[in-house]
Design a protein around this motif. Structure first.
Motif, PDB file in Angstrom:
ATOM      1  N   ALA A  27      -4.353  24.693 -20.897  1.00  0.00           N
ATOM      2  CA  ALA A  27      -4.063  23.951 -21.897  1.00  0.00           C
ATOM      3  C   ALA A  27      -4.243  22.247 -21.396  1.00  0.00           C
ATOM      4  O   ALA A  27      -4.054  21.597 -22.387  1.00  0.00           O
ATOM      5  CB  ALA A  27      -2.515  23.935 -22.358  1.00  0.00           C
ATOM      6  N   GLY A  32       2.276  24.785 -21.173  1.00  0.00           N
ATOM      7  CA  GLY A  32       1.059  24.909 -22.200  1.00  0.00           C
ATOM      8  C   GLY A  32       1.289  26.374 -22.512  1.00  0.00           C
ATOM      9  O   GLY A  32       0.532  26.821 -23.455  1.00  0.00           O
ATOM     10  N   HIS A  53       0.228  22.654 -30.425  1.00  0.00           N
ATOM     11  CA  HIS A  53       0.348  23.191 -29.059  1.00  0.00           C
ATOM     12  C   HIS A  53      -0.790  22.297 -28.302  1.00  0.00           C
ATOM     13  O   HIS A  53      -0.764  22.215 -26.848  1.00  0.00           O
ATOM     14  CB  HIS A  53      -0.360  24.554 -29.249  1.00  0.00           C
ATOM     15  N   ASP A  54      -1.982  21.879 -28.899  1.00  0.00           N
ATOM     16  CA  ASP A  54      -2.814  21.085 -28.349  1.00  0.00           C
ATOM     17  C   ASP A  54      -2.633  19.615 -28.227  1.00  0.00           C
ATOM     18  O   ASP A  54      -3.458  18.699 -28.147  1.00  0.00           O
ATOM     19  CB  ASP A  54      -4.347  21.486 -28.856  1.00  0.00           C
ATOM     20  N   ASP A  55      -1.541  19.093 -28.684  1.00  0.00           N
ATOM     21  CA  ASP A  55      -1.194  17.680 -29.027  1.00  0.00           C
ATOM     22  C   ASP A  55      -0.759  16.925 -27.743  1.00  0.00           C
ATOM     23  O   ASP A  55       0.635  16.762 -27.781  1.00  0.00           O
ATOM     24  CB  ASP A  55      -0.444  17.219 -30.263  1.00  0.00           C
ATOM     25  N   ILE A  56      -1.314  16.635 -26.890  1.00  0.00           N
ATOM     26  CA  ILE A  56      -0.961  16.265 -25.686  1.00  0.00           C
ATOM     27  C   ILE A  56      -0.504  14.757 -25.858  1.00  0.00           C
ATOM     28  O   ILE A  56       0.880  14.431 -25.398  1.00  0.00           O
ATOM     29  CB  ILE A  56      -2.057  16.466 -24.553  1.00  0.00           C
TER      30      ILE A  56
END
Length: 168
Positions: A27, A32, A53-56
């Motif tokens: 991730a 992740g 989930h992918d919004d760092i």
């Protein structure tokens, strides 16, 4: 090398993991694994929405908005899968560098391995005794989300509300 720390000039409390899991590496950021309860737990404790989930960047912002910092104890190690029990050849991060960047006054470890590694490698440098919190890992099935919320909330709550004890 592990992920870069998430910290800023307003970071007063540091949350430490041990080492990223294979899913976290995939991730590209901390916690992740989709079943890891860290982000839903932290969002619930802060009253915010769970970042995607992918919004760092959203995850980083959540940490920084609440005076927190996030990092791992280890910069490198040999490990089998995600098993903290298999960690060998541990190389710690340089906590002195982080302490020079942020006014950290408290350390919270996500799980027993992070706590043990912090005590061995980082506490002698930081001088800050860490609070061991139950792991948010899906492998820690004995701890329900509600039990995690109570334990983490009791420890982190004062820091999130700006009510931490400054007498320490």
């Amino acid at each position: 090398m592990s992920f870069e720390p998430v910290c800023g000039p307003g970071s007063r409390a540091l949350i430490l993991g041990s080492w990223p899991s294979p899913k976290s590496w995939q991730a590209g950021f901390y916690y992740g694994h989709p079943a890891n309860r860290f982000w839903p737990l932290l969002a619930g404790l802060t009253g915010e929405a769970v970042p995607a989930h992918d919004d760092i960047e959203g995850k980083k912002a959540l940490i920084l908005r609440h005076g927190l910092a996030l990092w791992d104890v280890l910069a490198d190690c040999t490990i089998e899968g995600a098993s903290d029990a298999s960690i060998r050849d541990a190389v710690p991060e340089d906590i002195g560098l982080l302490l020079a960047r942020a006014p950290i006054r408290a350390v919270f470890c996500n799980g027993a391995a992070a706590h043990r590694l912090y005590a061995k490698y980082m506490q002698p440098v930081s001088g800050i005794e860490a609070v061991r919190l139950p792991s948010t890992s899906p492998a820690n099935a004995a701890w329900s989300m509600e039990k995690l919320r109570r334990a983490w909330g009791a420890a982190l709550g004062p820091w999130l509300r700006g009510e931490e004890n400054t007498e320490k």
